[in-house]
Design an enzyme around this catalytic site. Structure first.
Site, mmCIF file in Angstrom:
data_model
loop_
_atom_site.group_PDB
_atom_site.id
_atom_site.type_symbol
_atom_site.label_atom_id
_atom_site.label_comp_id
_atom_site.label_asym_id
_atom_site.label_seq_id
_atom_site.Cartn_x
_atom_site.Cartn_y
_atom_site.Cartn_z
ATOM 1 N N SER A 207 -25.732 -33.309 -16.367
ATOM 2 C CA SER A 207 -25.438 -34.197 -17.491
ATOM 3 C C SER A 207 -23.982 -34.672 -17.447
ATOM 4 O O SER A 207 -23.565 -35.280 -16.469
ATOM 5 C CB SER A 207 -25.779 -33.480 -18.803
ATOM 6 O OG SER A 207 -25.822 -34.374 -19.886
ATOM 7 N N HIS B 140 -34.418 -32.835 -20.100
ATOM 8 C CA HIS B 140 -33.033 -33.003 -19.661
ATOM 9 C C HIS B 140 -32.438 -31.730 -19.078
ATOM 10 O O HIS B 140 -31.605 -31.782 -18.172
ATOM 11 C CB HIS B 140 -32.203 -33.470 -20.860
ATOM 12 C CG HIS B 140 -30.772 -33.765 -20.535
ATOM 13 N ND1 HIS B 140 -30.390 -34.778 -19.674
ATOM 14 C CD2 HIS B 140 -29.609 -33.181 -20.968
ATOM 15 C CE1 HIS B 140 -29.081 -34.814 -19.586
ATOM 16 N NE2 HIS B 140 -28.575 -33.861 -20.352
#
Length: 275
Positions: free
Chosen positions: A103, A255
């Site tokens: 991320s 994610h």
């Protein structure tokens, strides 16, 4: 050989940076792990045991997260975070590292690779942030308002750790108390909200398409197809812009790929590192 693991702190750019060193086999290649926004080295807890037989692992708490100092003096830009990583690796005499970023940590990794390409042999981007601009002008202005950090604290507490985790994983049944406690722990210190206020005004935005096209270091992109935070379309675009990139997509995955699919991530990293 028995496992060697230690927590350490190093003062870099005026703040104390926390990192973890896993050195079960000191002669192995070095892997550097950078976590995402609102996270810490905790996010790699499932991946590290799978990789420590093949790598000397350095996991870093990027400022202001995890156990790293939560400073309002530090300029919380991606460029400065990348400099912290580079200075840490220089101090530890690391060369030809495999850099792995999740991320926000993926974007910091790209900044580091662009700054010092000779330091990194390859880079792995796990649902990396990409193409984000600076914060809106009204948010930057708001960050100068006294006690603005309390607004951030209130917003984050109102979301709740369970709701936040539901946004980053596909299978909600994997969320247990240990996971919630691990991701919540750093936020018991109010100074993190003050530092996040600095980050609102300091974060300069992600690297441009032109910058990405200049990065020659081989890169592997691993993405969850159900990622709600950084959609897989971002990964597809990034894989086209990075000259030496390959993209691997994981079905029914959100994610937080190091938590959700550690075995798949490990397999892909191993194949990539040996190629």
């Amino acid at each position: 050989m028995s496992q060697t693991f230690c927590h350490s702190t190093m003062n870099l750019q005026g703040i104390n940076i926390h990192y973890e060193l896993y050195e079960k086999h000191p002669g192995k290649p070095t892997m550097v792990l950078l976590h995402g926004f609102l996270s810490s080295t905790f996010s790699f807890r499932k991946l590290i045991p799978l990789l420590q037989e093949e790598f000397r692992i350095i996991a870093v708490d990027l400022p202001p997260f995890g156990r790293t100092e939560k400073s309002i003096r530090f300029v919380h830009s991606y460029r400065n975070m990348a400099k912290v990583v580079i200075e840490l690796l220089d101090a530890l005499q690391v060369k030809d590292a495999l850099l792995v970023g999740h991320s926000m940590g993926g974007q910091v990794s790209l900044y580091a690779v662009k700054e010092r390409p000779e330091m990194f042999k390859k880079v792995v981007l796990l649902c990396s942030s990409g193409y984000m601009k600076r914060m809106k002008h009204y948010m930057i202005c708001g960050s100068y308002v006294p006690y603005f950090y309390l607004c951030i604290k209130h917003w984050m507490r109102s979301q709740g750790v369970f709701k936040n985790l539901c946004n980053v994983v596909y299978d909600h049944s994997m969320i247990d108390q240990e996971m919630m406690d691990g991701y919540m722990q750093p936020f018991f210190d109010d100074r993190i909200f003050m530092a996040l206020t600095r980050m609102i005004r300091d974060r300069e935005g992600d690297l441009s398409q032109e910058d990405l096209k200049s990065i020659e270091v081989p890169s592997l992109l691993i993405w969850g197809q159900e990622d709600k935070i950084v959609p897989v379309e971002v990964g597809r675009r990034m894989s086209r812009d990075l000259p030496n990139a390959s993209l691997f997509e994981l079905a029914q995955t959100g994610h937080l790929v190091p938590e959700e699919r550690p075995l798949h991530v490990m397999d892909r990293i191993m194949n990539f590192s040996h190629a």
